[in-house]
Design a protein around this motif. Structure first.
Motif, PDB file in Angstrom:
ATOM      1  N   ILE A  50       0.847  -1.203   0.000  1.00  0.00           N
ATOM      2  CA  ILE A  50       0.000   0.000   0.000  1.00  0.00           C
ATOM      3  C   ILE A  50       0.878   1.247   0.000  1.00  0.00           C
ATOM      4  N   ASN A  51       1.963   1.234   0.790  1.00  0.00           N
ATOM      5  CA  ASN A  51       2.884   2.371   0.818  1.00  0.00           C
ATOM      6  C   ASN A  51       3.579   2.587  -0.515  1.00  0.00           C
ATOM      7  N   VAL A  52       3.778   1.518  -1.274  1.00  0.00           N
ATOM      8  CA  VAL A  52       4.456   1.632  -2.564  1.00  0.00           C
ATOM      9  C   VAL A  52       3.517   2.213  -3.623  1.00  0.00           C
ATOM     10  N   HIS A  53       2.329   1.605  -3.790  1.00  0.00           N
ATOM     11  CA  HIS A  53       1.463   2.018  -4.901  1.00  0.00           C
ATOM     12  C   HIS A  53       0.216   2.784  -4.479  1.00  0.00           C
ATOM     13  N   HIS A  54      -0.059   2.859  -3.196  1.00  0.00           N
ATOM     14  CA  HIS A  54      -1.190   3.628  -2.649  1.00  0.00           C
ATOM     15  C   HIS A  54      -2.562   3.084  -3.065  1.00  0.00           C
ATOM     16  N   ILE A  55      -2.615   1.824  -3.458  1.00  0.00           N
ATOM     17  CA  ILE A  55      -3.897   1.170  -3.742  1.00  0.00           C
ATOM     18  C   ILE A  55      -4.334   0.484  -2.456  1.00  0.00           C
ATOM     19  N   THR A  56      -5.567   0.740  -2.043  1.00  0.00           N
ATOM     20  CA  THR A  56      -6.079   0.195  -0.780  1.00  0.00           C
ATOM     21  C   THR A  56      -7.199  -0.807  -1.043  1.00  0.00           C
ATOM     22  N   PRO A  57      -7.521  -1.625  -0.053  1.00  0.00           N
ATOM     23  CA  PRO A  57      -8.630  -2.564  -0.217  1.00  0.00           C
ATOM     24  C   PRO A  57      -9.944  -1.862  -0.586  1.00  0.00           C
ATOM     25  N   ASP A  58     -10.200  -0.703  -0.012  1.00  0.00           N
ATOM     26  CA  ASP A  58     -11.429   0.031  -0.340  1.00  0.00           C
ATOM     27  C   ASP A  58     -11.489   0.399  -1.823  1.00  0.00           C
ATOM     28  N   MET A  59     -10.336   0.714  -2.411  1.00  0.00           N
ATOM     29  CA  MET A  59     -10.299   1.137  -3.813  1.00  0.00           C
ATOM     30  C   MET A  59     -10.657  -0.007  -4.770  1.00  0.00           C
ATOM     31  N   VAL A  60     -10.391  -1.244  -4.377  1.00  0.00           N
ATOM     32  CA  VAL A  60     -10.643  -2.382  -5.267  1.00  0.00           C
ATOM     33  C   VAL A  60     -11.923  -3.132  -4.905  1.00  0.00           C
ATOM     34  N   GLN A  61     -12.653  -2.637  -3.939  1.00  0.00           N
ATOM     35  CA  GLN A  61     -13.854  -3.324  -3.450  1.00  0.00           C
ATOM     36  C   GLN A  61     -14.818  -3.693  -4.580  1.00  0.00           C
ATOM     37  N   ASP A  62     -15.025  -2.795  -5.534  1.00  0.00           N
ATOM     38  CA  ASP A  62     -15.954  -3.047  -6.644  1.00  0.00           C
ATOM     39  C   ASP A  62     -15.237  -3.365  -7.953  1.00  0.00           C
ATOM     40  N   ALA A  63     -13.940  -3.594  -7.899  1.00  0.00           N
ATOM     41  CA  ALA A  63     -13.161  -3.892  -9.105  1.00  0.00           C
ATOM     42  C   ALA A  63     -13.404  -5.336  -9.552  1.00  0.00           C
TER      43      ALA A  63
END
Length: 178
Positions: A50-63
Motif C-alpha cells: 500500500i505504501n508503494v502504490h497507494h492502492i487500498t482494499p477500499d479502492m478495489v472493493q468493486d473492481a
C-alpha cells in the motif's frame, strides 16, 4: 516495433495478488491504445505494498477479479505477441500466478525486459530502475501507477528502437514460458 507493454501492481508479496494491471499497445513505434483496471485480489493487502502504490482494499472493493479481466485481454498473449515489461520477470511471474490461481492456461508469448535493454543502451546510468531511465529520457512518470509504468516502459523501448540498432535488442527477446 509492435509490442504490448505490461505492468502489474500487487496487494502483497504473493504473486497471484494482482490489484492493478495496465497494458500499453504499440504499433510501428507509436502508442495506439491503453488498457488499465484495478483488480480485486483474493488476498489481504500488506502495508508495505500500500505504501508503494497507494492502492487500498477500499479502492478495489468493486473492481473485477483477475478471472473477469483475463477474457478481455487474453487475445494479446499469443506466440506472435511481444510482451514487454520493466523487470519482466516480476510481471511474467504475476501473470502466471494469476492465471494458475484462476484456473486459466498459461499462454506462450515473446517477452523482453527493458531493464536488460536499458543496461545495454544506457551504460552510464547509476542504475536502471524505471524511474531512473524515465528521468534520463525525460519521460513523465507517476511511478507505481500501473498505467504510468506501462506507458513509460513502452516509451523507453520506442526510444531504444529508434535510437539504437535493433540487433542490439534482439538477444533480449525470448519465449515465456521457456
Amino acid at each position: 516495433m509492435n509490442f504490448l507493454a505490461l505492468d502489474f501492481e500487487t496487494a502483497s508479496s504473493q504473486p497471484h495478488s494482482a490489484c492493478s494491471i495496465a497494458l500499453t499497445m504499440v504499433r510501428e513505434n507509436k502508442i495506439v491504445g491503453e488498457f488499465s483496471t484495478l483488480i480485486k485480489p483474493d488476498t489481504p493487502f500488506s502495508p508495505h505494498t500500500i505504501n508503494v502504490h497507494h492502492i487500498t482494499p477500499d479502492m478495489v472493493q468493486d473492481a473485477p477479479t483477475f478471472a473477469q479481466v483475463w477474457p478481455v485481454i487474453k487475445q494479446y498473449f499469443n506466440p506472435n505477441s511481444l510482451i514487454v515489461a520493466h523487470n519482466a520477470a516480476f510481471d511474467n511471474r504475476v501473470l502466471s500466478a494469476c492465471l494458475a490461481y484462476s484456473g486459466f492456461t498459461q499462454p506462450t508469448y515473446l517477452t523482453l525486459d527493458t531493464v536488460r535493454t536499458s543496461r545495454a543502451c544506457y551504460k552510464k546510468l547509476p542504475n536502471h530502475k524505471l524511474n531512473t531511465v524515465a528521468d534520463y529520457l525525460n519521460i513523465s512518470l507517476n511511478h507505481h501507477d500501473a498505467l504510468e509504468d506501462s506507458r513509460a516502459c513502452a516509451l523507453i523501448l520506442i526510444h531504444q528502437a529508434t535510437h539504437f540498432d535493433l540487433s542490439l535488442l534482439k538477444p533480449f527477446v525470448s519465449y515465456y514460458p521457456k
